[in-house]
Structures are given as C-alpha cells and as structure tokens.
Design a protein around this motif. Structure first.
Motif, PDB file in Angstrom:
ATOM      1  N   ALA A 143       0.586  -1.207   0.108  1.00  0.00           N
ATOM      2  CA  ALA A 143       0.043  -0.022  -0.060  1.00  0.00           C
ATOM      3  C   ALA A 143       0.916   1.192   0.162  1.00  0.00           C
ATOM      4  O   ALA A 143       0.467   2.323  -0.631  1.00  0.00           O
ATOM      5  CB  ALA A 143      -0.946   0.075   1.124  1.00  0.00           C
ATOM      6  N   GLN A 144       1.903   1.118   0.705  1.00  0.00           N
ATOM      7  CA  GLN A 144       2.764   2.473   0.772  1.00  0.00           C
ATOM      8  C   GLN A 144       3.459   2.752  -0.433  1.00  0.00           C
ATOM      9  O   GLN A 144       3.671   3.800  -0.952  1.00  0.00           O
ATOM     10  CB  GLN A 144       4.006   2.164   1.962  1.00  0.00           C
ATOM     11  CG  GLN A 144       3.422   2.138   3.178  1.00  0.00           C
ATOM     12  CD  GLN A 144       4.336   2.455   4.455  1.00  0.00           C
ATOM     13  OE1 GLN A 144       4.407   3.420   5.042  1.00  0.00           O
ATOM     14  NE2 GLN A 144       5.412   1.422   4.337  1.00  0.00           N
ATOM     15  N   GLU A 203       0.958   4.516  -2.322  1.00  0.00           N
ATOM     16  CA  GLU A 203       0.877   5.996  -2.024  1.00  0.00           C
ATOM     17  C   GLU A 203       1.784   6.712  -2.668  1.00  0.00           C
ATOM     18  O   GLU A 203       1.351   7.813  -2.951  1.00  0.00           O
ATOM     19  CB  GLU A 203       1.098   6.094  -0.306  1.00  0.00           C
ATOM     20  CG  GLU A 203      -0.222   5.163   0.255  1.00  0.00           C
ATOM     21  CD  GLU A 203       0.004   5.454   1.917  1.00  0.00           C
ATOM     22  OE1 GLU A 203       0.562   6.411   2.226  1.00  0.00           O
ATOM     23  OE2 GLU A 203      -0.467   4.615   2.649  1.00  0.00           O
ATOM     24  N   PHE A 211      -6.926  -3.147  -2.143  1.00  0.00           N
ATOM     25  CA  PHE A 211      -6.886  -3.133  -0.760  1.00  0.00           C
ATOM     26  C   PHE A 211      -8.178  -3.211   0.042  1.00  0.00           C
ATOM     27  O   PHE A 211      -8.388  -2.631   1.151  1.00  0.00           O
ATOM     28  CB  PHE A 211      -6.078  -1.900  -0.378  1.00  0.00           C
ATOM     29  CG  PHE A 211      -4.900  -1.848  -0.795  1.00  0.00           C
ATOM     30  CD1 PHE A 211      -3.606  -2.585  -0.071  1.00  0.00           C
ATOM     31  CD2 PHE A 211      -4.526  -1.339  -2.338  1.00  0.00           C
ATOM     32  CE1 PHE A 211      -2.389  -2.488  -0.857  1.00  0.00           C
ATOM     33  CE2 PHE A 211      -3.295  -1.437  -2.897  1.00  0.00           C
ATOM     34  CZ  PHE A 211      -2.120  -1.984  -1.984  1.00  0.00           C
ATOM     35  N   ASP A 256      -8.134  -4.341   3.434  1.00  0.00           N
ATOM     36  CA  ASP A 256      -7.430  -3.675   4.616  1.00  0.00           C
ATOM     37  C   ASP A 256      -8.087  -2.189   4.451  1.00  0.00           C
ATOM     38  O   ASP A 256      -7.609  -1.149   3.678  1.00  0.00           O
ATOM     39  CB  ASP A 256      -5.846  -3.405   4.233  1.00  0.00           C
ATOM     40  CG  ASP A 256      -5.011  -2.457   5.139  1.00  0.00           C
ATOM     41  OD1 ASP A 256      -5.704  -1.815   5.917  1.00  0.00           O
ATOM     42  OD2 ASP A 256      -3.960  -2.572   5.204  1.00  0.00           O
ATOM     43  N   ALA A 282      -6.043   1.198   4.742  1.00  0.00           N
ATOM     44  CA  ALA A 282      -4.971   1.379   3.443  1.00  0.00           C
ATOM     45  C   ALA A 282      -5.652   1.781   2.180  1.00  0.00           C
ATOM     46  O   ALA A 282      -5.291   2.878   1.652  1.00  0.00           O
ATOM     47  CB  ALA A 282      -4.049   0.143   3.097  1.00  0.00           C
ATOM     48  N   GLU A 290      -6.704   5.438   2.970  1.00  0.00           N
ATOM     49  CA  GLU A 290      -5.684   6.308   2.645  1.00  0.00           C
ATOM     50  C   GLU A 290      -5.478   6.649   0.966  1.00  0.00           C
ATOM     51  O   GLU A 290      -5.411   7.605   0.648  1.00  0.00           O
ATOM     52  CB  GLU A 290      -4.605   5.794   3.281  1.00  0.00           C
ATOM     53  CG  GLU A 290      -3.499   6.839   3.615  1.00  0.00           C
ATOM     54  CD  GLU A 290      -3.870   8.176   4.149  1.00  0.00           C
ATOM     55  OE1 GLU A 290      -3.906   9.241   3.317  1.00  0.00           O
ATOM     56  OE2 GLU A 290      -4.288   8.013   5.241  1.00  0.00           O
TER      57      GLU A 290
END
Length: 290
Positions: free
Chosen positions: A135-136, A139, A155, A158, A161, A164
C-alpha cells in the motif's frame, strides 16, 4: 630483537565514562525509544523446515516498507510546502527523497545474493503475497501522479490502507501542486491543468512544454523553478532506476515465471518502465538548444 613480554603490552580497552547512563529501570533506553522489542520480533519466517534465506527476504521487504513510510512522509510535506508557496524547504524534502530512493535501489543488491535455488525453497511459503500489494508503494505512486482507481480496490481487505489511497486518489499530486505554484507565480499554465479530475493520470500538455521551455532557455532568471524541475527529474530518474533494478533481480531469481501475486512477473514489471510522472520535464529536453 627483544621480544615484548605480555605484561608490557598496553591494554587496549575503553573505560566507560562516569556520566554514561547504565540504569534504565525507570529511564528511557535506546531500545525503548525505537520499540526494538516489537521491531526485532516482527520477522516471523514461515518455511517448514526452516530455510536460512527466508530471514533475508523478510528483512529486505520490511526495511523497504520503512523507507517507503519515510518517503511518503517527505513527499506529503513537499506537496504541502508547494501549496503554501514555500519552495526552499520543499526542495529540501525532495533532496531527502532522492537519498531514500538511492538506498532503496542499492539494497536490491542484498536480495540479489539469493540464488534461484534458494528462493525456490521459500517461495511456496509466500503463498499469494506479493510486493504488488504494498500500500505504501501505491501511496508513493499516487503522490507522484500515477493514479489508478483500480489499485484502490486491491486493498479491500485493509480498510485503513484503502481509505488512505482513496484520499490520495482524489487529491492533487506533487506535480499538480507544482503546476499550481507556477500559476500563482505568474507562469502560463493551461487552465485545464489547474482544476482537473485529480483521480485521472496526468497527461502531457503541449502548452505547458512551451512554458517550461522558457524556463530552460533562461535558467538564471527562473532559478527556483528551474531547480525544482531538475529535482523532479532526479526523483523520476531514481524511481525508474529502482524499477529497473527490481526487474533485474526478479529476472535473475525467477526468470519468466509468474509472480506470486498472479502477475506475469518480469513482463509486468517491464511495462512499468514506460510510465512517466512529469512528461513535460522530459519533453522539454528536445527543445533546449534547438
């Protein structure tokens, strides 16, 4: 030649200074501050029987996630600073991002020490987990402008996540904020680039190339903007370097097998090399000196 007796040799030792803290029953220690008990217990190999190289694989990806967390932090800050017309600290953030990127790229060399035979011993225990599901990493891509609504649904499992990423999908990217900064500073930025559908991937605009070309034709008269353009180019170059190194390591480890997450593997990674974040900043290079 006289041989030195052991008792005559100087003792090589560093005495602890009196002021050095020794009692951490009630004071914060290094391990307390960094939560090392949690951090160092988060490596949980799953292979049965245990495989020596699984710890390398886990640590490689966990440390990458830590660096990605810092990169997201810095990119968010740079974007906010541009929105506030505070260019100098924004450039400082981008300089730090570049160092993070170099670290992430260099650490692929550690994973590359794992041979195909060694990876084959742990691959069954990865099941369907894959770096594609980071996920990061998504991002970072969203912050840099590679928006893809379909990625948000990956996602669903989650909620935090997913939420976001959905926020970032609907917000301006770092480049979008740079273009808005340019417009506020009096540069000719096409209106349709300033208030667009942020959920859509950015597409090159010839009118903006004209504006950037004026900056590159007289850099000393536009130094802050010129420097920012070059910083952004560095960030994209580094990102592409990371992508290519990733592809190389995957190719030398699994060849052309499919990825654990269901992708085509190397072919899927190779297509990412065609993606660009800041198209005008590369297109302008054909204009310089012409």
């Amino acid at each position: 030649m006289t041989q030195e007796r052991p008792e005559e040799r100087p003792e090589i030792r560093r005495e602890l200074e009196e002021g050095i803290e020794r009692d951490f029953a009630e004071q914060m220690s290094y391990g307390d501050y960094l939560c090392l008990d949690q951090l160092l217990s988060a490596q949980r190999p799953r292979s049965t029987p245990p495989q020596h190289d699984e710890l390398l694989f886990i640590i490689q990806h966990q440390t990458s996630e830590l660096w990605l967390k810092l990169m997201v932090h810095e990119l968010r800050s740079a974007r906010s600073l541009l929105a506030a017309d505070d260019l100098a600290p924004a450039l400082k953030r981008l300089a730090r991002v570049k160092h993070i990127q170099r670290t992430l790229t260099e650490q692929w060399s550690v994973l590359a020490t794992m041979t195909p035979s060694e990876y084959a011993e742990i691959r069954p225990f990865l099941a369907t987990s894959s770096g594609f599901q980071s996920a990061q990493y998504r991002e970072v891509e969203f912050l840099l402008g590679n928006k893809d609504a379909a990625m948000v649904d990956v996602f669903r499992h989650d909620p935090a996540a997913r939420a976001e990423l959905d926020v970032l999908l609907h917000e301006p990217s770092l480049y979008d904020e740079f273009l808005r900064y340019l417009a506020r500073a009096g540069y000719a930025v096409p209106e349709e680039l300033l208030e667009r559908d942020w959920t859509q991937p950015y597409r090159m605009h010839p009118g903006l190339v004209d504006t950037i070309a004026e900056v590159y034709a007289a850099p000393h008269g536009h130094w802050g903007v010129y420097e920012t353009c070059e910083e952004l180019v560095d960030v994209e170059d580094n990102f592409q370097g990371w992508r290519f190194r990733h592809l190389q390591v995957v190719q030398r480890t699994i060849g052309h097998k499919s990825g654990t997450g269901g992708s085509s593997g190397v072919d899927f990674l190779r297509r990412a090399l065609d993606l660009t974040f800041f198209p005008e900043l590369f297109e302008v290079r054909t204009r310089v000196g012409s």
